[in-house]
Design a protein around this motif. Structure first.
Motif, mmCIF file in Angstrom:
data_model
loop_
_atom_site.group_PDB
_atom_site.id
_atom_site.type_symbol
_atom_site.label_atom_id
_atom_site.label_comp_id
_atom_site.label_asym_id
_atom_site.label_seq_id
_atom_site.Cartn_x
_atom_site.Cartn_y
_atom_site.Cartn_z
ATOM 1 N N UNK A 34 -8.717 -8.227 -9.433
ATOM 2 C CA UNK A 34 -9.227 -7.062 -8.698
ATOM 3 C C UNK A 34 -9.179 -7.283 -6.682
ATOM 4 N N UNK A 36 -7.187 -9.054 -5.145
ATOM 5 C CA UNK A 36 -6.137 -8.031 -4.231
ATOM 6 C C UNK A 36 -5.716 -7.444 -4.357
ATOM 7 N N UNK A 37 -6.037 -6.271 -5.918
ATOM 8 C CA UNK A 37 -6.350 -5.043 -5.623
ATOM 9 C C UNK A 37 -6.742 -3.976 -4.234
ATOM 10 N N UNK A 40 -4.503 -5.100 -0.878
ATOM 11 C CA UNK A 40 -3.287 -4.822 -0.886
ATOM 12 C C UNK A 40 -3.710 -3.037 -0.639
ATOM 13 N N UNK A 41 -4.770 -2.704 -1.516
ATOM 14 C CA UNK A 41 -5.034 -0.741 -0.858
ATOM 15 C C UNK A 41 -4.799 -0.957 0.896
ATOM 16 N N UNK A 42 -6.547 -1.841 1.312
ATOM 17 C CA UNK A 42 -6.720 -1.676 2.596
ATOM 18 C C UNK A 42 -5.221 -1.119 3.578
ATOM 19 N N UNK A 44 -2.254 -1.355 2.917
ATOM 20 C CA UNK A 44 -1.164 -0.165 2.831
ATOM 21 C C UNK A 44 -1.562 0.611 2.945
ATOM 22 N N UNK A 45 -2.461 1.628 3.832
ATOM 23 C CA UNK A 45 -2.653 2.107 4.667
ATOM 24 C C UNK A 45 -2.710 2.379 5.530
ATOM 25 N N UNK A 46 -2.032 3.410 5.949
ATOM 26 C CA UNK A 46 -2.360 3.702 7.390
ATOM 27 C C UNK A 46 -2.894 3.754 8.165
ATOM 28 N N UNK A 113 -12.837 7.508 0.161
ATOM 29 C CA UNK A 113 -11.103 8.400 0.152
ATOM 30 C C UNK A 113 -10.619 8.089 -0.659
ATOM 31 N N UNK A 117 -9.414 11.157 -2.760
ATOM 32 C CA UNK A 117 -8.954 11.674 -3.636
ATOM 33 C C UNK A 117 -8.033 11.420 -5.100
ATOM 34 N N UNK A 118 -9.030 10.857 -5.324
ATOM 35 C CA UNK A 118 -9.344 10.770 -6.834
ATOM 36 C C UNK A 118 -9.427 9.330 -7.038
ATOM 37 N N UNK A 119 -8.125 9.160 -6.665
ATOM 38 C CA UNK A 119 -7.980 7.002 -6.869
ATOM 39 C C UNK A 119 -8.696 6.147 -7.292
ATOM 40 N N UNK A 122 -8.513 5.587 -10.843
ATOM 41 C CA UNK A 122 -7.001 5.271 -11.281
ATOM 42 C C UNK A 122 -7.707 3.844 -11.490
#
Lengths: 290, 311
Positions: A34, A36-37, A40-42, A44-46, A113, A117-119, A122
């Motif tokens: 979790x 790591x997830x 990656x989320x942080x 991978x966003x500009x 965020x 976005x509905x993320x 997921x």
């Protein structure tokens, strides 16, 4: 009560998995996963990079501004007197108050965020227990905020060095006082990020969260400062910025936000701002519909 | 296997799902049909533990979804193609989900290939078309190689080739023994893809069972006859339990009798037949008559349409 039962050839549950697929049978949810997830989320966003970059940039700019005003302050006999006790480290880290603005935005966006976005659906489908997500976000924020504070202060140190050296104010790296001030600055910024994350998880809207966070973190002390009623002034002492003065000397001698809180009380008050909203959010997020 | 017991969801004083009980068996495709606002998505969200039931329980493979050690390998769901941050690339999105379960990057690339997203995997999802968003949703559902798939409107926005691909995928997954539960508004699609149906209207189950059974139970079958002597034939065959409708001049539809009986009668009386055929109602007709009274957002056009279909 409606009772419906579909009975078809309920074939064996142990039927073969698709042959082409990579085996994922050993996969399972772990807190490290979790984490790591979220990481990656942080990354991978500009927007993360923009916010982090501007935090460090703004801190350095404010430091340059304060350093540039030293000439004037020293030339003025009214202010020059107070400059004697000024701490160089406090000068270098003055920018943290404005850094709080961008850090609070980051703390909010990390969760709002997802709602916007509905993320979040997921995310909660992958981690249906939900609380680990909040914990992982908090840890990731602590790491990133600490990192950006180090960069911001380092940058501020470098860009102000020549000016500060004229007045012998370059913070000594072998002084405990210097490190105390710098650690205190990082502590405040990390707390601001977590406060904002907790509010964001509760309010879910970016605009509402950023407004609420910045009001409490930065605006209220100066607004309420005008209300000369005893209990209001007591409240003001326990707001984050005044409370931080219990352990952070003001960089600008003209600005006195001093609350009279001891360093320990100040640290505890700031910790409460970071932790309490997060704990409430953990309870609420677990129960609420996503 | 999905099992719901007395599942109920209320939002304020509005009941979205009203005490429904059902079992979705493995190894087959179960279609979930119902008008907009009937409670399909709410039911699916409750299965996934995203919404808390007001009453009742729902389990997936024997346990509530949230109690599974590896939720993504139990259930893969496409609930909302927009459940993605638009600022992230498709690949990053899948990697964030895979990371939580320690699913390898190889598997991420595999589902990207499988859903035909290879060329756009590094593009930001915000720029995706509806169809690409659906493919990404299906890719994330497949990520954990799950035993159960829940797909809410999977073919929405897909091109014909994509629709065909989803149909084959879904059939293959069911053939592998998995549980597939999908909703769709496209009746023809449902008729071709699903083995059995669960029809929901205003939060309650209207009917359930194998597709053809559902259609027959609602509409029955009829015999269509086209003949120059249609009036004479009608007089001969009409009896107890036989009803006649005439869609156009020279053509009649008979209910309550068989093609065999009509053909024999016609031959016995020397009546010329141009056409004699068994008519099966379409799923669409059955659906319309089932849900007529439970349509939440009714428009005049569909109302007229529904009446015509049932005439």
């Amino acid at each position: 009560m409606t009772t419906t039962l579909i009975d078809t050839a309920a074939s064996a549950e142990q039927a073969p998995r698709s042959a082409v697929a990579t085996r994922t049978t050993d996969a399972h949810r772990t807190f490290v996963g979790v984490m790591r997830g979220e990481w990656i989320k942080l990354l991978s966003l500009r927007s993360t990079w923009w916010v982090l970059g501007s935090t460090a940039g703004v801190m350095a700019l404010i430091a340059i501004g304060v350093a540039a005003s030293l000439d004037g302050l020293m030339a003025n006999p009214l202010t020059a007197q107070g400059m004697g006790q000024l701490n160089g480290a406090a000068l270098v880290s003055t920018g943290f108050q404005i850094g709080m603005v961008t850090i609070a935005v980051l703390g909010a966006l990390v969760i709002t965020g997802e709602y916007a976005t509905g993320m979040v659906r997921s995310t909660f489908a992958a981690v249906p227990t939900r609380v680990p997500v909040l914990a992982a976000k908090a840890i990731a924020l602590v790491v990133l905020t600490t990192g950006v504070t180090v960069v911001g202060i380092g940058l501020s140190y470098v860009v102000t060095m020549s000016k500060l050296s004229q007045y012998d104010l370059v913070p000594a790296l072998d002084s405990a006082e210097t490190w105390r001030v710098l650690a205190g600055t990082a502590y405040c910024l990390v707390a601001a990020a977590l406060f904002s994350l907790g509010l964001g998880a509760l309010l879910r809207s970016t605009a509402a969260t950023v407004t609420a966070a910045l009001t409490v973190l930065l605006l209220l002390p100066s607004i309420l400062g005008f209300i000369n009623v005893h209990w209001v002034q007591t409240v003001v002492r326990y707001l984050p910025l005044p409370a931080s003065q219990g352990f952070l000397p003001a960089g600008d001698p003209n600005q006195n936000l001093g609350s009279g809180l001891t360093a320990t009380t100040g640290l505890l008050v700031i910790a409460a701002y970071a932790i309490v909203p997060l704990v409430i959010a953990a309870v609420v997020v677990r129960r609420r519909d996503a | 296997m999905i099992e719901a017991q007395g599942l109920t969801k209320r939002y304020g004083d509005k009941t979205a799902v009203d005490d429904i009980t059902f079992t979705i068996p493995p190894g087959s495709v179960t279609g979930f049909l119902g008008p907009n606002g009937a409670g399909k998505s709410t039911t699916m969200r409750m299965i996934m533990g995203l919404d808390r039931p007001t009453h009742g329980t729902v389990t997936v493979n024997g346990k509530p979804y949230a109690k599974h050690r590896s939720p993504l390998s139990e259930v893969g769901a496409l609930l909302d193609a927009k459940a993605v941050h638009p600022g992230r690339s498709a690949r990053s999105h899948l990697r964030t989900m895979a990371a939580t379960h320690g699913i390898s990057t190889r598997r991420v690339d595999e589902v990207i290939d499988m859903t035909g997203l290879s060329t756009v995997a590094t593009k930001r999802v915000g720029a995706f078309s509806l169809g690409m968003g659906q493919r990404l949703g299906i890719a994330s559902a497949m990520l954990g190689d799950p035993r159960t798939l829940i797909l809410d409107e999977p073919v929405n926005g897909l091109d014909p080739e994509g629709v065909l691909w989803v149909r084959h995928l879904v059939r293959q997954l069911a053939a592998e023994g998995r549980t597939v539960f999908l909703s769709s508004h496209l009746m023809s699609e449902m008729a071709q893809t699903a083995d059995q149906l669960l029809v929901i209207g205003r939060g309650t189950i209207l009917t359930a069972g194998p597709v053809q059974e559902v259609i027959d139970s609602v509409s029955g079958t009829s015999v269509r006859v086209r003949s120059p002597q249609v009036a004479e034939l009608e007089r001969l065959v009409v009896g107890v339990g036989v009803t006649v409708t005439s869609p156009e001049a020279g053509t009649i539809d008979l209910r309550g009798t068989t093609a065999e009986a009509v053909g024999t009668t016609a031959a016995a009386h020397g009546i010329v037949l141009y056409e004699l055929s068994q008519q099966r109602a379409s799923l669409e007709e059955a659906y319309m008559s089932l849900t007529q009274d439970s349509v939440e957002y009714r428009s005049d056009v569909t109302l007229t349409h529904a009446k015509e279909d049932n005439s």
